[in-house]
Design an enzyme around this catalytic site. Structure first.
Site, PDB file in Angstrom:
ATOM      1  N   ASP A 122      14.829 -79.277  10.466  1.00 52.63           N
ATOM      2  CA  ASP A 122      15.902 -80.249  10.253  1.00 52.63           C
ATOM      3  C   ASP A 122      16.812 -80.327  11.470  1.00 52.63           C
ATOM      4  OD1 ASP A 122      17.691 -82.030   8.743  1.00 52.63           O
ATOM      5  OD2 ASP A 122      19.048 -80.327   8.844  1.00 52.63           O
TER       6      ASP A 122
ATOM      7  N   ARG B 213      16.998 -87.725  15.846  1.00 51.25           N
ATOM      8  CA  ARG B 213      17.479 -88.934  15.167  1.00 51.25           C
ATOM      9  C   ARG B 213      18.776 -89.421  15.778  1.00 51.25           C
ATOM     10  NH1 ARG B 213      18.362 -86.832   9.535  1.00 51.25           N
ATOM     11  NH2 ARG B 213      19.255 -88.887   9.165  1.00 51.25           N
TER      12      ARG B 213
ATOM     13  N   SER C 106      16.719 -84.347   5.066  1.00 52.39           N
ATOM     14  CA  SER C 106      17.592 -83.471   5.845  1.00 52.39           C
ATOM     15  C   SER C 106      18.490 -82.644   4.925  1.00 52.39           C
ATOM     16  CB  SER C 106      18.439 -84.305   6.806  1.00 52.39           C
ATOM     17  OG  SER C 106      19.406 -83.519   7.465  1.00 52.39           O
TER      18      SER C 106
ATOM     19  N   LYS D 197      17.773 -78.207   3.463  1.00 50.44           N
ATOM     20  CA  LYS D 197      18.744 -77.106   3.567  1.00 50.44           C
ATOM     21  C   LYS D 197      19.143 -76.592   2.188  1.00 50.44           C
ATOM     22  CE  LYS D 197      21.639 -79.425   6.261  1.00 50.44           C
ATOM     23  NZ  LYS D 197      20.975 -80.621   6.774  1.00 50.44           N
TER      24      LYS D 197
END
Length: 443
Positions: free
Chosen positions: A164, A171, A186, A190
C-alpha cells in the site's frame, strides 16, 4: 508470472477484462519485490482508474496487499476487538472520544492511528500535543496497556501492508488517487493487517472530506464493506457529514481541549451525535455471546455510550489512557495549561444574514497555513495553531459577528491564512437548502 508478460495484464484491464486471483497476487508480490517497474504499474493503475474493478478483484487485491507484510496478532487480548477508521475530515477528533467511551464499556480498544494527511488532522498529532504523551510503544507496552486499562492508541508499527505504501506513493504522482477501487483497497489492506475481529468505517462526505459527493461516498462504503465481508470480517460503514467542520475546534491542542469538554458531558452537539453513533456501533459489534449472537443492539449501544459519558466513566478512562502513555495528566485536569498561540485574529461577517455555506476543505487548508499541519513530511507542527469556529451553517449573523478566530505563533502565517479563509464562508440574505444529514449505515 514473467515480468515481460505483465503488459498482457495491463492490456486486459485496459480492455475492461477482470483479472484472476493468481494474476492479482503475482502482480502485488512482483511489484513489492521490484520485478515490476514503476512505469508498468503506473499504466496498470491508470487502467484501473478508467476501467474500475469488480468486488471480487478489489477483495483479491486488498488481501494480496495485506499479505505483503506483517499482520498484527491481537489474540492475546481477550474479547472482541473492533477497529474504527475514518476517511478523514476537518475537526475530526472522534477517535479521542469514542475510544475512551468504548473502553469504559468493557470493549477493548487496541488502535493504530495515523498523522495528518493533506487538509485533515491526524490523531497522533493531537495526542502528541499533550506534553509527554507517547504514541510510539513497544509491542509489549501496547498489549500491556490494552490488558490493564482496556485501551491504547499508538502509531502504526511493524511492516504493515508495504504494498500500500508503494502503490500510494505511485498514485500520488500519476493522478490516480481519486479511484474508489484503489482507495478502498488502500484503506482495507491496512485495516485487515491491523488484526481486529471487526471493522467500523466512518466514511465522511461533503466539502471537508476527500470524497465530496454523497453517492460516491456510498459507493466507497459499499466497496469496503464488500472487501471486509470477502475477507471474513464483519464490516459496517457509517456515512457522516463533513460539509462543515466537526465541532468548533480545528488544530491539535484546540481539538484536545474540545475533546476534554465533550468527555465531561459538554461539547458541541454535532460532535456528540457522531461520536454516540460510532461508539454505539462499536459497542454493538463488540458485544456477542458464545454463540455469536449480538447482546447489544445499535440503539442500545448508543444509549450505553451516552451513559458512560454522562457518569464520567469515559473521561476517567481518557485520563487513564493519557497517564498510561506518559502524558501529563495535569493538562487534562486543567486544560487552561495548554499553551495559547501568541497571535490571533477574528474573522467577522461583513453583512447581516445567514451562514449559507462553508468551504470546509479550505478551512482545513487555512489551519495548515497557520502551522497546525505539515507542508512537508518533516515539517514541525505548531500545536497551538488552529481555528476556533464560532458559527455553524444555518446560523443567523449580524454584520461584525465573529465567524472564526485564527491562532498562530507566526504573524506572517496568520496574515496569509486570514486572507485565504475569507473566501471560505458565504453569508447570504436567505438560508439555502440544508446541508445537514443523518448517519447512513451500510452493512
Amino acid at each position: 508470472m514473467e515480468t515481460g508478460r505483465f503488459v498482457d495484464l495491463i492490456c486486459q484491464k485496459r480492455d475492461g477484462q477482470e483479472l484472476k486471483r493468481e494474476e492479482i497476487r503475482s502482480m502485488i508480490q512482483n511489484y513489492v519485490s521490484g520485478q515490476i517497474p514503476d512505469y508498468q504499474m503506473s499504466a496498470m493503475l491508470m487502467a484501473i482508474y478508467f476501467r474500475g474493478m469488480s468486488d471480487r478483484e478489489i477483495t483479491e487485491m486488498t488481501i494480496a496487499m495485506r499479505d505483503s507484510g506483517d499482520i498484527v496478532d491481537l489474540s492475546q487480548v481477550s474479547g472482541i476487538k473492533v477497529d474504527k477508521h475514518s476517511t478523514g475530515g476537518v475537526g475530526d477528533k472522534t477517535t479521542l472520544i469514542i475510544g475512551p467511551i468504548v473502553a469504559a464499556c468493557g470493549i477493548p480498544v487496541a488502535k493504530m492511528s495515523g498523522r495528518g494527511l493533506g487538509f485533515t488532522g491526524g490523531t497522533l498529532d493531537k495526542l502528541e500535543s499533550i506534553p509527554g504523551f507517547r504514541v510510539e510503544l513497544s509491542e509489549e507496552e501496547f498489549f500491556s496497556s490494552v490488558k490493564s486499562i482496556g485501551i491504547s492508541l499508538i502509531g502504526q508499527t511493524g511492516n504493515l501492508a508495504p504494498a500500500d505504501k508503494m502503490l500510494y506513493a505511485l498514485r500520488d504522482v500519476t493522478g490516480t488517487v481519486p479511484s474508489i477501487p484503489l482507495i478502498a483497497s488502500s484503506i482495507m489492506s491496512k485495516k485487515l493487517a491491523a488484526g481486529s475481529d471487526k471493522i467500523l468505517l466512518d466514511v465522511t462526505t461533503g466539502s471537508g472530506a476527500f470524497i465530496k459527493e454523497l453517492e460516491e461516498s456510498r459507493e466507497l462504503a459499499r466497496r469496503m464493506v464488500a472487501i471486509g465481508r470477502g475477507a471474513g470480517k464483519e464490516t459496517v460503514a457509517m456515512i457522516t457529514n463533513m460539509d462543515e467542520p466537526l465541532g468548533y475546534a480545528i488544530g491539535n491542542n484546540l481539538e484536545v481541549k474540545e475533546v476534554i469538554e465533550t468527555l465531561k458531558g459538554n461539547g458541541p452537539e454535532d460532535l456528540k451525535e457522531v461520536c454516540f453513533a460510532l461508539a454505539g456501533m462499536m459497542l454493538s459489534l463488540g458485544s456477542e455471546d458464545e454463540s455469536g449472537k449480538k447482546t447489544l443492539s445499535y440503539e442500545e449501544g448508543k444509549k450505553r455510550a451516552e451513559e458512560v459519558l454522562e457518569n464520567g466513566a469515559a473521561f476517567a478512562k481518557f485520563k487513564e489512557l493519557v497517564q498510561n502513555q506518559g502524558g501529563d495528566i495535569t493538562y487534562i485536569e486543567s486544560p487552561e495549561k495548554f499553551p495559547m498561540a501568541a497571535c490571533c485574529e477574528e474573522i467577522r461577517s461583513d453583512r447581516d444574514g445567514y451562514v449559507n455555506w462553508m468551504d470546509t476543505e479550505g478551512i482545513g487548508v487555512a489551519a495548515g497555513l497557520l502551522g497546525a499541519g505539515r507542508e512537508k513530511k518533516d515539517s514541525k507542527i505548531d500545536y497551538s495553531a488552529g481555528i476556533m469556529m464560532r458559527q455553524k451553517i444555518g446560523n443567523a449573523v449580524k454584520k461584525g459577528d465573529v465567524i472564526a478566530v485564527l491562532y498562530s505563533e507566526d504573524k506572517e502565517k496568520l496574515k496569509k491564512a486570514s486572507a485565504y479563509i475569507c473566501d471560505c464562508f458565504l453569508v447570504s440574505d436567505r438560508l439555502g437548502k440544508s446541508m445537514k444529514m443523518g448517519v447512513d449505515i451500510l452493512r
